[in-house]
Design a protein around this motif. Structure first.
Motif, PDB file in Angstrom:
ATOM      1  N   UNK A  39      21.913  46.649  52.002  1.00  0.00           N
ATOM      2  CA  UNK A  39      23.110  47.204  52.632  1.00  0.00           C
ATOM      3  C   UNK A  39      23.897  47.919  51.542  1.00  0.00           C
ATOM      4  N   UNK A  40      24.133  49.224  51.747  1.00  0.00           N
ATOM      5  CA  UNK A  40      24.878  50.029  50.776  1.00  0.00           C
ATOM      6  C   UNK A  40      26.122  50.586  51.436  1.00  0.00           C
ATOM      7  N   UNK A  41      27.184  50.628  50.653  1.00  0.00           N
ATOM      8  CA  UNK A  41      28.426  51.229  51.119  1.00  0.00           C
ATOM      9  C   UNK A  41      28.927  52.221  50.090  1.00  0.00           C
ATOM     10  N   UNK A  42      29.273  53.414  50.555  1.00  0.00           N
ATOM     11  CA  UNK A  42      29.798  54.455  49.663  1.00  0.00           C
ATOM     12  C   UNK A  42      31.013  55.082  50.327  1.00  0.00           C
ATOM     13  N   UNK A  43      32.154  54.989  49.653  1.00  0.00           N
ATOM     14  CA  UNK A  43      33.370  55.627  50.149  1.00  0.00           C
ATOM     15  C   UNK A  43      33.702  56.777  49.220  1.00  0.00           C
ATOM     16  N   UNK A  44      34.130  57.882  49.802  1.00  0.00           N
ATOM     17  CA  UNK A  44      34.565  59.018  49.005  1.00  0.00           C
ATOM     18  C   UNK A  44      36.062  58.896  48.735  1.00  0.00           C
ATOM     19  N   UNK A  45      36.449  59.220  47.535  1.00  0.00           N
ATOM     20  CA  UNK A  45      37.868  59.188  47.171  1.00  0.00           C
ATOM     21  C   UNK A  45      38.583  60.318  47.891  1.00  0.00           C
ATOM     22  N   UNK A  46      39.684  59.996  48.525  1.00  0.00           N
ATOM     23  CA  UNK A  46      40.480  60.986  49.247  1.00  0.00           C
ATOM     24  C   UNK A  46      41.420  61.674  48.248  1.00  0.00           C
ATOM     25  N   UNK A  47      41.082  62.911  47.876  1.00  0.00           N
ATOM     26  CA  UNK A  47      41.884  63.623  46.877  1.00  0.00           C
ATOM     27  C   UNK A  47      43.088  64.327  47.490  1.00  0.00           C
ATOM     28  N   UNK A  48      43.146  64.435  48.821  1.00  0.00           N
ATOM     29  CA  UNK A  48      44.258  65.128  49.463  1.00  0.00           C
ATOM     30  C   UNK A  48      45.509  64.258  49.560  1.00  0.00           C
ATOM     31  N   UNK A  49      45.339  62.954  49.478  1.00  0.00           N
ATOM     32  CA  UNK A  49      46.484  62.048  49.630  1.00  0.00           C
ATOM     33  C   UNK A  49      47.039  61.681  48.262  1.00  0.00           C
ATOM     34  N   UNK A  50      48.351  61.533  48.213  1.00  0.00           N
ATOM     35  CA  UNK A  50      49.018  61.146  46.973  1.00  0.00           C
ATOM     36  C   UNK A  50      49.551  59.725  47.150  1.00  0.00           C
ATOM     37  N   UNK A  51      49.016  58.806  46.362  1.00  0.00           N
ATOM     38  CA  UNK A  51      49.376  57.398  46.491  1.00  0.00           C
ATOM     39  C   UNK A  51      50.513  57.055  45.538  1.00  0.00           C
ATOM     40  N   UNK A  52      51.497  56.312  46.035  1.00  0.00           N
ATOM     41  CA  UNK A  52      52.537  55.753  45.173  1.00  0.00           C
ATOM     42  C   UNK A  52      52.070  54.424  44.593  1.00  0.00           C
ATOM     43  N   UNK A  53      51.255  53.719  45.370  1.00  0.00           N
ATOM     44  CA  UNK A  53      50.604  52.485  44.899  1.00  0.00           C
ATOM     45  C   UNK A  53      49.208  52.463  45.504  1.00  0.00           C
ATOM     46  N   UNK A  54      48.210  52.175  44.698  1.00  0.00           N
ATOM     47  CA  UNK A  54      46.823  52.144  45.183  1.00  0.00           C
ATOM     48  C   UNK A  54      46.263  50.746  44.975  1.00  0.00           C
ATOM     49  N   UNK A  55      46.315  49.919  46.015  1.00  0.00           N
ATOM     50  CA  UNK A  55      45.793  48.558  45.940  1.00  0.00           C
ATOM     51  C   UNK A  55      44.438  48.424  46.599  1.00  0.00           C
ATOM     52  N   UNK A  56      44.084  49.384  47.444  1.00  0.00           N
ATOM     53  CA  UNK A  56      42.790  49.374  48.118  1.00  0.00           C
ATOM     54  C   UNK A  56      41.954  50.489  47.495  1.00  0.00           C
ATOM     55  N   UNK A  57      41.042  50.098  46.661  1.00  0.00           N
ATOM     56  CA  UNK A  57      40.231  51.091  45.953  1.00  0.00           C
ATOM     57  C   UNK A  57      39.034  51.511  46.797  1.00  0.00           C
ATOM     58  N   UNK A  58      38.663  52.761  46.659  1.00  0.00           N
ATOM     59  CA  UNK A  58      37.419  53.240  47.261  1.00  0.00           C
ATOM     60  C   UNK A  58      36.302  52.830  46.315  1.00  0.00           C
ATOM     61  N   UNK A  59      35.465  51.928  46.757  1.00  0.00           N
ATOM     62  CA  UNK A  59      34.411  51.448  45.870  1.00  0.00           C
ATOM     63  C   UNK A  59      33.069  51.462  46.570  1.00  0.00           C
ATOM     64  N   UNK A  60      32.041  51.401  45.781  1.00  0.00           N
ATOM     65  CA  UNK A  60      30.686  51.374  46.288  1.00  0.00           C
ATOM     66  C   UNK A  60      30.132  49.970  46.125  1.00  0.00           C
ATOM     67  N   UNK A  61      29.161  49.629  46.957  1.00  0.00           N
ATOM     68  CA  UNK A  61      28.499  48.341  46.802  1.00  0.00           C
ATOM     69  C   UNK A  61      27.061  48.454  47.258  1.00  0.00           C
ATOM     70  N   UNK A  62      26.288  47.509  46.799  1.00  0.00           N
ATOM     71  CA  UNK A  62      24.919  47.326  47.279  1.00  0.00           C
ATOM     72  C   UNK A  62      24.668  45.832  47.343  1.00  0.00           C
ATOM     73  N   UNK A  63      24.299  45.341  48.502  1.00  0.00           N
ATOM     74  CA  UNK A  63      24.022  43.916  48.702  1.00  0.00           C
ATOM     75  C   UNK A  63      22.577  43.808  49.185  1.00  0.00           C
ATOM     76  N   UNK A  64      21.787  42.967  48.530  1.00  0.00           N
ATOM     77  CA  UNK A  64      20.369  42.821  48.845  1.00  0.00           C
ATOM     78  C   UNK A  64      20.106  41.406  49.347  1.00  0.00           C
ATOM     79  N   UNK A  65      19.414  41.300  50.475  1.00  0.00           N
ATOM     80  CA  UNK A  65      18.987  40.027  51.033  1.00  0.00           C
ATOM     81  C   UNK A  65      17.472  40.031  51.077  1.00  0.00           C
ATOM     82  N   UNK A  66      16.841  39.037  50.491  1.00  0.00           N
ATOM     83  CA  UNK A  66      15.387  38.923  50.497  1.00  0.00           C
ATOM     84  C   UNK A  66      14.989  38.179  51.763  1.00  0.00           C
TER      85      UNK A  66
END
Length: 140
Positions: A74-101
């Motif tokens: 399971x992979x997740x990829x979020x693109x950073x939103x460059x159009x928005x200007x954040x005063x505080x950024x607590x929710x980061x756009x991050x990627x992940x990969x989770x593997x289940x055998x």
């Protein structure tokens, strides 16, 4: 110096792939995203499981679920939103990969994204019991 492992017994032949898989799983230490694995009731035959991942902030286009050999990835990829200007950024756009055998015979029956939770359903039908007679040849 030789490395002694639980799979080095002469009675466990052909389990090298399982040993390598266990080593790979032990090395994956990232805890993101959190997930649950539950056994579902009501199966006619065999096991029914559900893996639920907490993927808040990801939409369907940001997620990818693939089956690679015996691994559910399971992979997740979020693109950073460059159009928005954040005063505080607590929710980061991050990627992940989770593997289940997955064990032999497990199959993915579907995936659903609802309220920030990705649910992946799996089942393992009861295998047919196979008994095979091995002929013994006599050589004198």
């Amino acid at each position: 110096m030789t490395r002694v492992t639980p799979f080095s017994s002469p009675l466990l032949l052909g389990f090298d792939a399982i040993e390598k898989t266990l080593e790979r799983v032990a090395k994956s230490g990232d805890g993101y995203p959190p997930y649950n694995i539950e056994r579902l009731a009501g199966g006619e035959s065999g096991d029914r499981l559900r893996i639920t991942l907490a993927v808040a902030g990801f939409c369907e286009a940001d997620l990818e679920v693939t089956l690679e050999d015996s691994e559910l990835v399971v992979r997740g990829r979020q693109n950073d939103d460059t159009e928005r200007q954040f005063l505080h950024r607590g929710i980061a756009a991050r990627q992940f990969q989770r593997v289940f055998v997955l064990a032999d015979g497990m199959r993915v029956t579907g995936a659903q994204l609802k309220n920030g939770l990705l649910a992946i359903d799996l089942d393992r039908p009861e295998p047919d019991r196979l008994v095979r007679k091995i002929n013994i040849s006599v050589k004198d």
